[in-house]
Structure formats: C-alpha cells, structure tokens
Design a protein around this motif. Structure first.
Motif, PDB file in Angstrom:
ATOM      1  N   ASP A 189       0.767  -1.162   0.113  1.00  0.00           N
ATOM      2  CA  ASP A 189       0.010  -0.034   0.011  1.00  0.00           C
ATOM      3  C   ASP A 189       0.930   1.154   0.036  1.00  0.00           C
ATOM      4  O   ASP A 189       0.529   2.189  -0.733  1.00  0.00           O
ATOM      5  CB  ASP A 189      -0.942   0.012   1.145  1.00  0.00           C
ATOM      6  N   LEU A 190       1.750   1.149   1.041  1.00  0.00           N
ATOM      7  CA  LEU A 190       2.827   2.575   0.997  1.00  0.00           C
ATOM      8  C   LEU A 190       3.471   2.664  -0.409  1.00  0.00           C
ATOM      9  O   LEU A 190       3.641   3.772  -1.047  1.00  0.00           O
ATOM     10  CB  LEU A 190       3.768   2.280   2.083  1.00  0.00           C
ATOM     11  N   GLU A 191       3.988   1.653  -1.101  1.00  0.00           N
ATOM     12  CA  GLU A 191       4.933   1.599  -2.147  1.00  0.00           C
ATOM     13  C   GLU A 191       3.982   2.326  -3.117  1.00  0.00           C
ATOM     14  O   GLU A 191       4.320   2.955  -4.197  1.00  0.00           O
ATOM     15  CB  GLU A 191       5.317   0.324  -2.677  1.00  0.00           C
ATOM     16  N   GLU A 192       2.471   1.827  -3.410  1.00  0.00           N
ATOM     17  CA  GLU A 192       1.622   2.521  -4.329  1.00  0.00           C
ATOM     18  C   GLU A 192       1.442   3.799  -4.130  1.00  0.00           C
ATOM     19  O   GLU A 192       1.485   4.521  -5.110  1.00  0.00           O
ATOM     20  CB  GLU A 192       0.385   1.624  -4.459  1.00  0.00           C
ATOM     21  N   GLN A 193       1.245   4.094  -2.935  1.00  0.00           N
ATOM     22  CA  GLN A 193       1.108   5.610  -2.619  1.00  0.00           C
ATOM     23  C   GLN A 193       2.140   6.527  -2.866  1.00  0.00           C
ATOM     24  O   GLN A 193       2.139   7.611  -3.449  1.00  0.00           O
ATOM     25  CB  GLN A 193       0.588   5.935  -0.912  1.00  0.00           C
ATOM     26  N   LEU A 194       3.533   5.865  -2.614  1.00  0.00           N
ATOM     27  CA  LEU A 194       4.705   6.553  -3.040  1.00  0.00           C
ATOM     28  C   LEU A 194       4.744   6.765  -4.436  1.00  0.00           C
ATOM     29  O   LEU A 194       5.104   7.757  -5.045  1.00  0.00           O
ATOM     30  CB  LEU A 194       5.839   5.843  -2.456  1.00  0.00           C
ATOM     31  N   ASP A 195       4.501   5.745  -5.076  1.00  0.00           N
ATOM     32  CA  ASP A 195       4.619   5.953  -6.565  1.00  0.00           C
ATOM     33  C   ASP A 195       3.815   6.982  -7.135  1.00  0.00           C
ATOM     34  O   ASP A 195       4.115   7.771  -8.236  1.00  0.00           O
ATOM     35  CB  ASP A 195       4.101   4.568  -7.460  1.00  0.00           C
ATOM     36  N   GLN A 196       2.308   6.978  -6.556  1.00  0.00           N
ATOM     37  CA  GLN A 196       1.606   8.127  -7.078  1.00  0.00           C
ATOM     38  C   GLN A 196       2.051   9.477  -6.774  1.00  0.00           C
ATOM     39  O   GLN A 196       1.982  10.319  -7.384  1.00  0.00           O
ATOM     40  CB  GLN A 196       0.251   7.894  -6.208  1.00  0.00           C
ATOM     41  N   CYS A 197       2.817   9.580  -5.307  1.00  0.00           N
ATOM     42  CA  CYS A 197       3.288  10.958  -5.226  1.00  0.00           C
ATOM     43  C   CYS A 197       4.430  11.392  -6.062  1.00  0.00           C
ATOM     44  O   CYS A 197       4.443  12.406  -6.476  1.00  0.00           O
ATOM     45  CB  CYS A 197       3.688  10.969  -3.590  1.00  0.00           C
ATOM     46  N   TRP A 198       5.334  10.487  -6.464  1.00  0.00           N
ATOM     47  CA  TRP A 198       6.588  10.506  -7.153  1.00  0.00           C
ATOM     48  C   TRP A 198       5.983  11.135  -8.442  1.00  0.00           C
ATOM     49  O   TRP A 198       6.527  11.933  -9.194  1.00  0.00           O
ATOM     50  CB  TRP A 198       7.486   9.571  -7.236  1.00  0.00           C
ATOM     51  N   ASP A 199       4.773  10.343  -8.878  1.00  0.00           N
ATOM     52  CA  ASP A 199       4.422  10.605 -10.319  1.00  0.00           C
ATOM     53  C   ASP A 199       3.896  12.048 -10.338  1.00  0.00           C
ATOM     54  O   ASP A 199       4.071  12.673 -11.306  1.00  0.00           O
ATOM     55  CB  ASP A 199       3.300   9.567 -10.741  1.00  0.00           C
TER      56      ASP A 199
END
Length: 89
Positions: free
Chosen positions: A48-58
């Motif tokens: 879940d965290l990795e998906e949220q991080l990907d969205q933030c970086w994107d």
C-alpha cells in the motif's frame, strides 16, 4: 504569493508526504524485525505504501514537467496505480 511560490509550497507538501511514508516504511520493517507484526501484515502494508509513494512521485514529476514547460503545475493530477505501472513498464 505568485504562482511559482504556490507551486513550490504544494511540491513541498508532496515531498513532506513522501518523507512521512518513507518513515512509515522504516517503522514497518522495524516492527517486523521486533516481532510486533507478522510478515504478511508487513508485506500488505508495504505494498500500500509503495503504491502511494509511486503516486506521489508521479504527481511531483508531472508538476515539475508542467512547470518546466511553462504550464500550470496545478493542472497535474494523481493518476491510478494501474496507469502509473503502465508508464513504468
């Protein structure tokens, strides 16, 4: 405050959110190593965290690209995890 200043403030908030998630990731790993959570819990929460991080970086990349192109960075939006994964593969 001008548009550049507003954009910088938003970017700062995104970076702060990324930093908080990285801290949470460290806490999850520590909780696993200390036996406070099991591996399946750690993996689920890390995913879940990795998906949220990907969205933030994107989002941050979109905002910076718009700024560099002379466009309004506030027109960038959060994309779905699936959409981001298509771009990353």
């Amino acid at each position: 405050m001008d548009e550049q200043g507003k954009a910088g403030g938003t970017d700062r908030r995104i970076l702060d959110r990324i930093s908080a998630m990285v801290d949470e990731e460290r806490k999850l790993r520590a909780a696993l190593s200390e036996g406070r959570i099991d591996q399946s819990t750690e993996q689920r929460e890390l995913k879940d965290l990795e998906e949220q991080l990907d969205q933030c970086w994107d989002l941050l990349r979109q905002r910076r690209a718009r700024t560099d192109a002379g466009e309004d960075p506030n027109q960038a939006g959060v994309r779905s995890v699936e959409e981001i994964e298509r771009y990353e593969s």
